[in-house]
Design a protein around this motif. Structure first.
Motif, PDB file in Angstrom:
ATOM      1  N   GLU A   5       0.829  -1.204   0.000  1.00  0.00           N
ATOM      2  CA  GLU A   5       0.000   0.000   0.000  1.00  0.00           C
ATOM      3  C   GLU A   5       0.866   1.257   0.000  1.00  0.00           C
ATOM      4  O   GLU A   5       0.593   2.221  -0.734  1.00  0.00           O
ATOM      5  CB  GLU A   5      -0.921   0.011   1.223  1.00  0.00           C
ATOM      6  N   ALA A   6       1.922   1.261   0.811  1.00  0.00           N
ATOM      7  CA  ALA A   6       2.806   2.430   0.875  1.00  0.00           C
ATOM      8  C   ALA A   6       3.439   2.709  -0.484  1.00  0.00           C
ATOM      9  O   ALA A   6       3.422   3.857  -0.978  1.00  0.00           O
ATOM     10  CB  ALA A   6       3.887   2.210   1.923  1.00  0.00           C
ATOM     11  N   MET A   7       4.008   1.683  -1.095  1.00  0.00           N
ATOM     12  CA  MET A   7       4.668   1.888  -2.380  1.00  0.00           C
ATOM     13  C   MET A   7       3.662   2.201  -3.487  1.00  0.00           C
ATOM     14  O   MET A   7       3.979   2.921  -4.447  1.00  0.00           O
ATOM     15  CB  MET A   7       5.496   0.662  -2.745  1.00  0.00           C
ATOM     16  N   GLY A   8       2.448   1.687  -3.351  1.00  0.00           N
ATOM     17  CA  GLY A   8       1.408   2.029  -4.313  1.00  0.00           C
ATOM     18  C   GLY A   8       1.058   3.505  -4.276  1.00  0.00           C
ATOM     19  O   GLY A   8       0.742   4.111  -5.311  1.00  0.00           O
ATOM     20  N   ARG A   9       1.111   4.107  -3.093  1.00  0.00           N
ATOM     21  CA  ARG A   9       0.898   5.554  -2.981  1.00  0.00           C
ATOM     22  C   ARG A   9       2.090   6.329  -3.533  1.00  0.00           C
ATOM     23  O   ARG A   9       1.949   7.319  -4.251  1.00  0.00           O
ATOM     24  CB  ARG A   9       0.668   5.937  -1.512  1.00  0.00           C
ATOM     25  N   LEU A  10       3.293   5.867  -3.206  1.00  0.00           N
ATOM     26  CA  LEU A  10       4.502   6.610  -3.561  1.00  0.00           C
ATOM     27  C   LEU A  10       4.807   6.566  -5.058  1.00  0.00           C
ATOM     28  O   LEU A  10       5.355   7.529  -5.606  1.00  0.00           O
ATOM     29  CB  LEU A  10       5.696   6.076  -2.765  1.00  0.00           C
ATOM     30  N   VAL A  11       4.465   5.470  -5.724  1.00  0.00           N
ATOM     31  CA  VAL A  11       4.791   5.354  -7.147  1.00  0.00           C
ATOM     32  C   VAL A  11       4.016   6.341  -7.993  1.00  0.00           C
ATOM     33  O   VAL A  11       4.386   6.634  -9.139  1.00  0.00           O
ATOM     34  CB  VAL A  11       4.557   3.900  -7.629  1.00  0.00           C
ATOM     35  N   THR A  12       2.935   6.907  -7.451  1.00  0.00           N
ATOM     36  CA  THR A  12       2.110   7.852  -8.210  1.00  0.00           C
ATOM     37  C   THR A  12       2.677   9.271  -8.180  1.00  0.00           C
ATOM     38  O   THR A  12       2.090  10.176  -8.803  1.00  0.00           O
ATOM     39  CB  THR A  12       0.674   7.888  -7.643  1.00  0.00           C
TER      40      THR A  12
END
Length: 358
Positions: free
Chosen positions: A340-347
């Motif tokens: 979830e964290a990386m899914g937010r950051l990749v955007t």
């Protein structure tokens, strides 16, 4: 006796992770002082690997990118001049280091920590990195900077250093040595520090400038993309999920659970291979990034990695206690949190691949 001016026991700011500790020494000597967390984050250092093989006594959980990839990433991100030398010749290996030290520049070394006389844990690890700032042939001493856990400014015999550099095995390199230079025209050079060689004690903490801010998003998105899209199931969030399924069966993998489980937990949490150390560093990096970027995604990533770090500490404790089913369940949870964290950051922006293609 030869030592680099401005580096010694009183000047050393040792870190938690070997590679970022060495990078800090080299860059402070260039007049650039970034926090260890910032070095780790700009180097896109966070990752995960579940590694097992017949030649291993027990599975290995790693929480970072492979050795030296962080250094290459950081040099590319900051526009640093990275000079890497490798050789199978013991004579050339020493010459590569001594010539830089004689010229007044500290050198980074990748080696096997098993052979270092001061090292507290006598296990083979060929991906260890130290900074060398001097030597004394008469006293048979090499002067090194290692992590705070290993003593900060330390010494070992020149013969033990040669063995450590020449070691062969997993994660080793061919007597790899490296230096970093901040080009005179670099946007990250601290104003007023135009000289190439700056004593470490005179280094200035890098201000919250656009020079760093502009490099944050590419470093974050590169790390997030690699974590979310690993090429094999042993890496990234897929690797954590795989570990969740395999850790409960570790009793059948071990010939001595009373030895192997506490050792695995200790390596995870205190050596940092797959415990909270790198999650703590990335959490702190995101906290610094949030001060420079007005981004809800970065703030959310910071909160989620704070949660992940706590979970990893709990996982290490459960493994040490032999509560492997509970550890597996906690690994499933941390895989979800980090995904979830990386899914937010990749955007945050477009993904730019690093020098290794990841």
């Amino acid at each position: 006796m030869t030592t680099v001016s401005g580096i010694g026991p009183a000047d050393v700011n040792s870190g938690q992770h070997c590679e970022t500790t060495a990078l800090g020494v080299l860059l402070r000597h260039e007049g650039l002082d970034l926090s260890e967390a910032m070095l780790f984050g700009l180097g896109s250092g966070l990752s995960f690997v579940y590694w097992d093989a017949k030649y291993l006594d027990f599975p290995f959980l790693g929480g970072r990118v492979k050795p030296f990839e962080l250094t290459r990433n950081l040099a590319a991100a900051l526009g640093l001049e990275l000079d890497v030398r490798e050789t199978a010749s013991a004579r050339k290996a020493w010459s590569n280091v001594a010539s830089e030290l004689d010229d007044g520049r500290p050198v980074g070394l990748q080696l096997d920590s098993y052979h270092l006389e001061y090292f507290t844990s006598r296990v083979h690890f060929g991906g260890h990195v130290v900074a060398m700032y001097g030597y004394d042939h008469a006293e048979d001493r090499a002067y090194l900077v290692d992590t705070a856990q290993q003593g900060g400014a330390v010494t070992t015999s020149l013969s033990s250093l040669a063995k450590a550099r020449a070691a062969k095995g997993p994660m080793t390199a061919r007597a790899r040595s490296f230096t970093l230079r901040v080009p005179a025209s670099s946007a990250v050079r601290v104003p007023g520090s135009s000289a190439v060689r700056v004593p470490a004690s005179s280094a200035v903490r890098m201000p919250a400038s656009s020079a760093v801010r502009d490099r944050l998003v590419p470093a974050i998105t590169r790390c997030a993309y690699a974590f979310l899209h690993p090429p094999i199931a042993n890496l990234g969030h897929r690797g954590i999920a795989k570990a969740a399924g395999l850790v409960p069966g570790w009793l059948s993998r071990s010939t001595d659970p009373a030895r192997d489980l506490p050792l695995a937990a200790s390596l995870m949490e205190r050596a940092g291979t797959g415990g909270a150390l790198f999650r703590n560093l990335y959490r702190d990096f995101l906290a610094e990034a949030a001060e420079l970027l007005d981004s809800p995604e970065v703030r959310a990533g910071h909160a989620l990695y704070a949660q992940a770090a706590r979970l990893w500490t709990r996982i290490a404790g459960l493994i040490e206690q032999g509560a492997l089913a509970e550890a597996g369940a906690a690994l499933e949870e941390v895989a979800r949190v980090e995904r979830e964290a990386m899914g937010r950051l990749v955007t945050l922006g477009p993904v730019t691949l690093g020098p290794s293609g990841t």
